[in-house]
Scaffold this motif. Structure first.
Motif, PDB file in Angstrom:
ATOM      1  N   VAL A 122       0.841  -1.204   0.000  1.00  0.00           N
ATOM      2  CA  VAL A 122       0.000   0.000   0.000  1.00  0.00           C
ATOM      3  C   VAL A 122       0.878   1.256   0.000  1.00  0.00           C
ATOM      4  O   VAL A 122       0.625   2.217  -0.737  1.00  0.00           O
ATOM      5  CB  VAL A 122      -0.989  -0.010   1.199  1.00  0.00           C
ATOM      6  CG1 VAL A 122      -1.639   1.350   1.407  1.00  0.00           C
ATOM      7  CG2 VAL A 122      -2.068  -1.067   0.979  1.00  0.00           C
ATOM      8  N   GLN A 123       1.976   1.228   0.785  1.00  0.00           N
ATOM      9  CA  GLN A 123       2.869   2.400   0.816  1.00  0.00           C
ATOM     10  C   GLN A 123       3.514   2.628  -0.552  1.00  0.00           C
ATOM     11  O   GLN A 123       3.688   3.756  -0.999  1.00  0.00           O
ATOM     12  CB  GLN A 123       3.952   2.183   1.864  1.00  0.00           C
ATOM     13  CG  GLN A 123       3.472   2.545   3.260  1.00  0.00           C
ATOM     14  CD  GLN A 123       4.519   2.288   4.329  1.00  0.00           C
ATOM     15  OE1 GLN A 123       5.303   1.332   4.211  1.00  0.00           O
ATOM     16  NE2 GLN A 123       4.528   3.079   5.363  1.00  0.00           N
ATOM     17  N   LYS A 124       3.877   1.522  -1.195  1.00  0.00           N
ATOM     18  CA  LYS A 124       4.511   1.608  -2.521  1.00  0.00           C
ATOM     19  C   LYS A 124       3.512   2.221  -3.521  1.00  0.00           C
ATOM     20  O   LYS A 124       3.853   3.122  -4.292  1.00  0.00           O
ATOM     21  CB  LYS A 124       4.918   0.193  -2.948  1.00  0.00           C
ATOM     22  CG  LYS A 124       5.795   0.116  -4.141  1.00  0.00           C
ATOM     23  CD  LYS A 124       6.383  -1.294  -4.262  1.00  0.00           C
ATOM     24  CE  LYS A 124       7.097  -1.483  -5.571  1.00  0.00           C
ATOM     25  NZ  LYS A 124       6.180  -1.676  -6.697  1.00  0.00           N
ATOM     26  N   ALA A 125       2.278   1.731  -3.477  1.00  0.00           N
ATOM     27  CA  ALA A 125       1.246   2.262  -4.376  1.00  0.00           C
ATOM     28  C   ALA A 125       0.995   3.743  -4.080  1.00  0.00           C
ATOM     29  O   ALA A 125       0.875   4.569  -4.995  1.00  0.00           O
ATOM     30  CB  ALA A 125      -0.046   1.460  -4.201  1.00  0.00           C
ATOM     31  N   TRP A 126       0.952   4.077  -2.793  1.00  0.00           N
ATOM     32  CA  TRP A 126       0.712   5.466  -2.370  1.00  0.00           C
ATOM     33  C   TRP A 126       1.766   6.399  -2.974  1.00  0.00           C
ATOM     34  O   TRP A 126       1.451   7.468  -3.496  1.00  0.00           O
ATOM     35  CB  TRP A 126       0.724   5.531  -0.848  1.00  0.00           C
ATOM     36  CG  TRP A 126       0.608   6.920  -0.275  1.00  0.00           C
ATOM     37  CD1 TRP A 126       1.621   7.679   0.229  1.00  0.00           C
ATOM     38  CD2 TRP A 126      -0.585   7.696  -0.158  1.00  0.00           C
ATOM     39  NE1 TRP A 126       1.130   8.886   0.665  1.00  0.00           N
ATOM     40  CE2 TRP A 126      -0.224   8.924   0.437  1.00  0.00           C
ATOM     41  CE3 TRP A 126      -1.921   7.481  -0.503  1.00  0.00           C
ATOM     42  CZ2 TRP A 126      -1.162   9.928   0.694  1.00  0.00           C
ATOM     43  CZ3 TRP A 126      -2.843   8.496  -0.243  1.00  0.00           C
ATOM     44  CH2 TRP A 126      -2.456   9.697   0.350  1.00  0.00           C
ATOM     45  N   LYS A 127       3.034   5.956  -2.905  1.00  0.00           N
ATOM     46  CA  LYS A 127       4.135   6.756  -3.465  1.00  0.00           C
ATOM     47  C   LYS A 127       3.937   6.968  -4.957  1.00  0.00           C
ATOM     48  O   LYS A 127       4.087   8.078  -5.462  1.00  0.00           O
ATOM     49  CB  LYS A 127       5.458   6.002  -3.238  1.00  0.00           C
ATOM     50  CG  LYS A 127       6.327   6.666  -2.231  1.00  0.00           C
ATOM     51  CD  LYS A 127       7.702   6.096  -2.266  1.00  0.00           C
ATOM     52  CE  LYS A 127       8.395   6.508  -0.985  1.00  0.00           C
ATOM     53  NZ  LYS A 127       9.441   5.617  -0.613  1.00  0.00           N
ATOM     54  N   TRP A 207      -6.447  -0.568  -8.969  1.00  0.00           N
ATOM     55  CA  TRP A 207      -5.007  -0.673  -8.751  1.00  0.00           C
ATOM     56  C   TRP A 207      -4.654  -2.150  -8.606  1.00  0.00           C
ATOM     57  O   TRP A 207      -5.018  -2.776  -7.612  1.00  0.00           O
ATOM     58  CB  TRP A 207      -4.595   0.084  -7.501  1.00  0.00           C
ATOM     59  CG  TRP A 207      -3.099   0.187  -7.375  1.00  0.00           C
ATOM     60  CD1 TRP A 207      -2.273  -0.703  -6.774  1.00  0.00           C
ATOM     61  CD2 TRP A 207      -2.278   1.223  -7.903  1.00  0.00           C
ATOM     62  NE1 TRP A 207      -0.969  -0.298  -6.884  1.00  0.00           N
ATOM     63  CE2 TRP A 207      -0.942   0.898  -7.576  1.00  0.00           C
ATOM     64  CE3 TRP A 207      -2.529   2.395  -8.630  1.00  0.00           C
ATOM     65  CZ2 TRP A 207       0.137   1.705  -7.941  1.00  0.00           C
ATOM     66  CZ3 TRP A 207      -1.449   3.190  -8.985  1.00  0.00           C
ATOM     67  CH2 TRP A 207      -0.137   2.848  -8.639  1.00  0.00           C
ATOM     68  N   ARG A 208      -4.019  -2.724  -9.632  1.00  0.00           N
ATOM     69  CA  ARG A 208      -3.687  -4.152  -9.585  1.00  0.00           C
ATOM     70  C   ARG A 208      -2.336  -4.332  -8.901  1.00  0.00           C
ATOM     71  O   ARG A 208      -1.329  -3.789  -9.362  1.00  0.00           O
ATOM     72  CB  ARG A 208      -3.678  -4.769 -10.988  1.00  0.00           C
ATOM     73  CG  ARG A 208      -4.960  -4.482 -11.727  1.00  0.00           C
ATOM     74  CD  ARG A 208      -5.497  -5.606 -12.580  1.00  0.00           C
ATOM     75  NE  ARG A 208      -6.819  -5.205 -13.113  1.00  0.00           N
ATOM     76  CZ  ARG A 208      -7.966  -5.384 -12.499  1.00  0.00           C
ATOM     77  NH1 ARG A 208      -8.020  -5.997 -11.352  1.00  0.00           N
ATOM     78  NH2 ARG A 208      -9.108  -4.956 -13.036  1.00  0.00           N
ATOM     79  N   ARG A 209      -2.381  -5.083  -7.802  1.00  0.00           N
ATOM     80  CA  ARG A 209      -1.152  -5.309  -7.017  1.00  0.00           C
ATOM     81  C   ARG A 209      -0.027  -5.850  -7.882  1.00  0.00           C
ATOM     82  O   ARG A 209      -0.276  -6.634  -8.803  1.00  0.00           O
ATOM     83  CB  ARG A 209      -1.411  -6.357  -5.924  1.00  0.00           C
ATOM     84  CG  ARG A 209      -2.093  -5.851  -4.719  1.00  0.00           C
ATOM     85  CD  ARG A 209      -2.640  -7.008  -3.925  1.00  0.00           C
ATOM     86  NE  ARG A 209      -3.881  -7.519  -4.485  1.00  0.00           N
ATOM     87  CZ  ARG A 209      -4.467  -8.649  -4.091  1.00  0.00           C
ATOM     88  NH1 ARG A 209      -3.916  -9.398  -3.175  1.00  0.00           N
ATOM     89  NH2 ARG A 209      -5.607  -9.043  -4.640  1.00  0.00           N
ATOM     90  N   ASP A 210       1.200  -5.458  -7.555  1.00  0.00           N
ATOM     91  CA  ASP A 210       2.404  -6.005  -8.176  1.00  0.00           C
ATOM     92  C   ASP A 210       2.492  -5.761  -9.682  1.00  0.00           C
ATOM     93  O   ASP A 210       3.096  -6.539 -10.409  1.00  0.00           O
ATOM     94  CB  ASP A 210       2.531  -7.514  -7.873  1.00  0.00           C
ATOM     95  CG  ASP A 210       2.535  -7.770  -6.367  1.00  0.00           C
ATOM     96  OD1 ASP A 210       3.175  -6.982  -5.642  1.00  0.00           O
ATOM     97  OD2 ASP A 210       1.893  -8.730  -5.928  1.00  0.00           O
ATOM     98  N   THR A 211       1.830  -4.705 -10.168  1.00  0.00           N
ATOM     99  CA  THR A 211       2.034  -4.327 -11.567  1.00  0.00           C
ATOM    100  C   THR A 211       2.478  -2.862 -11.582  1.00  0.00           C
ATOM    101  O   THR A 211       2.190  -2.105 -10.633  1.00  0.00           O
ATOM    102  CB  THR A 211       0.741  -4.461 -12.409  1.00  0.00           C
ATOM    103  OG1 THR A 211      -0.265  -3.648 -11.809  1.00  0.00           O
ATOM    104  CG2 THR A 211       0.246  -5.888 -12.486  1.00  0.00           C
ATOM    105  N   HIS A 212       3.164  -2.459 -12.665  1.00  0.00           N
ATOM    106  CA  HIS A 212       3.650  -1.082 -12.771  1.00  0.00           C
ATOM    107  C   HIS A 212       2.454  -0.117 -12.755  1.00  0.00           C
ATOM    108  O   HIS A 212       1.502  -0.288 -13.518  1.00  0.00           O
ATOM    109  CB  HIS A 212       4.468  -0.942 -14.062  1.00  0.00           C
ATOM    110  CG  HIS A 212       4.955   0.462 -14.277  1.00  0.00           C
ATOM    111  ND1 HIS A 212       5.855   1.076 -13.428  1.00  0.00           N
ATOM    112  CD2 HIS A 212       4.643   1.373 -15.227  1.00  0.00           C
ATOM    113  CE1 HIS A 212       6.083   2.299 -13.845  1.00  0.00           C
ATOM    114  NE2 HIS A 212       5.360   2.518 -14.938  1.00  0.00           N
ATOM    115  N   LEU A 213       2.500   0.879 -11.893  1.00  0.00           N
ATOM    116  CA  LEU A 213       1.411   1.860 -11.703  1.00  0.00           C
ATOM    117  C   LEU A 213       0.045   1.175 -11.533  1.00  0.00           C
ATOM    118  O   LEU A 213      -0.990   1.678 -11.967  1.00  0.00           O
ATOM    119  CB  LEU A 213       1.360   2.854 -12.867  1.00  0.00           C
ATOM    120  CG  LEU A 213       2.570   3.775 -13.056  1.00  0.00           C
ATOM    121  CD1 LEU A 213       2.330   4.754 -14.198  1.00  0.00           C
ATOM    122  CD2 LEU A 213       2.899   4.543 -11.778  1.00  0.00           C
TER     123      LEU A 213
END
Ligand code: 13P
Ligand code: SF4
Length: 370
Positions: A122-127, A207-213
């Motif tokens: 979630v933090q990675k996606a947030w960034k 937002w699909r986990r573990d994919t670019h953006l």
């Protein structure tokens, strides 16, 4: 995935759970009732609507996630035994005082949807999202079906928690405050709530986990008002449009009521949609002789059918939709936890670390204030 369970097991725990596994239902009933009596005034048993009848009959209160967290917050009892799943017991620990102890009868009673979102991802996606949209333009909202560290993340970032009964209100608030909402972990509750607030489908992305953006591009993220994590409840995914068509064809005038964790197509074809508490109250208040098909967990539906014999109540899916983790709370584990309490041992205590508790509480209070 690593799941952190906080367990306090008293050194003097006299009764191992194995001793309880082969006891008869009658013996368990008698022993639970006796232990409950000797803890009178010190014990609160909370039961979620998906619990089996053999547990619900011992609950001081039953309810949906919101109602049970409010009951926990109000309680002045020393021991709170939460017959539900892990995130619910964590929430109870967040809202209770330090001297109160919250316990979950079986620590493997988790929620598979809650486990679909973890703080690292979630933090990675947030960034990635805020690098494109700007942190001041995004507000995170977590469904209460999530771990305490994600609730704390929302508290720190100016976001909030929601339950199935408050999701629409919280999404509306978040959209009013900011330009975008980042909603996790349930894609379906997020979409159903956003559409209720009037957001068009083409302004909602997944937002699909573990994919670019998250599988999107910059333009898509800039255009979106609502960004949905791709989590889901495997129980509610089993309700399909064809089930609704079946009942409508055979029972003209039937009322279809579903939980908002169901996919969009199902909610659109239904007459009503709401939390477990809403479903129960609506069916109870309906005129005698009415016919209902209900799209939520089977223990709730079977109990409602028994309690409302003047109505015809069907289970909406052809597949048995049982929440197997809720079902792990059984009379054996309840008896084990209570008899240990009677002899002074606290087992399976759920303790949220102080720092997480502080921030999660802020996110929870934002919801309660709304
Ligand atoms: P409620 O808050 O509606 O009880 O929902 C909790 C849940 O986990 C539904 O699957
Ligand atoms: Fe989680 Fe689904 Fe079970 Fe609810 S029914 S606790 S969302 S797995």
């Amino acid at each position: 995935m690593f799941i952190y369970y906080n367990v306090y097991m008293s050194a003097g725990s006299a009764y191992p759970v194995e001793d309880y596994l082969n006891l008869s239902v009658t013996e368990l009933d008698e022993r639970i009732a006796k232990a409950r009596k000797s803890l009178d005034g010190r014990l609160l048993i909370l039961g979620h609507h998906y619990q089996q009848d053999d547990i619900i009959k011992f609950a001081d209160f039953r309810g949906d996630s919101l109602k049970l967290s409010q009951q926990a917050a109000k309680s002045t009892r020393e021991f709170i035994v939460f017959c539900g799943v892990h995130f619910m017991a964590e929430t109870a620990d967040i809202v209770t005082a330090d001297w109160q102890k919250v316990m979950l009868p079986d620590l493997t009673a988790g929620c598979s949807m809650a486990d679909m979102a973890d703080l690292y991802r979630v933090q990675k996606a947030w960034k990635e999202i805020t690098n494109i949209a700007g942190e001041e333009n995004v507000v995170p909202v977590t469904y209460i079906n999530s771990s305490a560290d994600l609730k704390a993340f929302c508290g720190k970032k100016g976001g909030a928690i929601c339950t199935s009964s408050s999701a629409e209100k919280i999404v509306r608030w978040a959209l009013g405050e900011h330009k975008k909402v980042f909603f996790f972990p349930d894609e379906h509750l997020g979409r159903n709530s956003a559409i209720k607030t009037g957001i068009p489908e083409d302004e909602i992305i997944v937002w699909r986990r573990d994919t670019h953006l998250g599988g999107n591009d910059e333009a898509g993220i800039n255009k979106a008002r609502v960004i949905l994590w791709d989590g889901f409840c495997s129980v509610h995914m089993l309700f399909l449009p064809k089930h609704i068509e079946y009942f409508r064809e055979r029972y003209p005038g039937i009322n279809i009521i579903v939980h908002p964790e169901c996919r969009r197509e199902v909610v659109e074809l239904s007459d009503l949609c709401g939390s477990t508490e809403y479903i129960i109250n609506t069916v109870k208040a309906a005129p005698s002789g009415t016919t209902w098909a209900i799209g939520t967990e089977i223990n709730l539906v079977n109990r409602l059918r028994k309690e409302q014999p003047d109505k015809t109540i069907f289970f909406l899916s052809t597949t048995v939709c049982l929440c197997s983790t809720m079902y792990r709370i059984d009379p054996q584990h309840l008896c084990w936890i209570l008899e240990n309490l009677v002899q002074g041992s606290v087992v399976n205590q759920i303790i949220v670390p102080e720092e997480e508790k502080k921030w999660a509480k802020i996110a929870l209070e934002r919801m309660l204030a709304l």
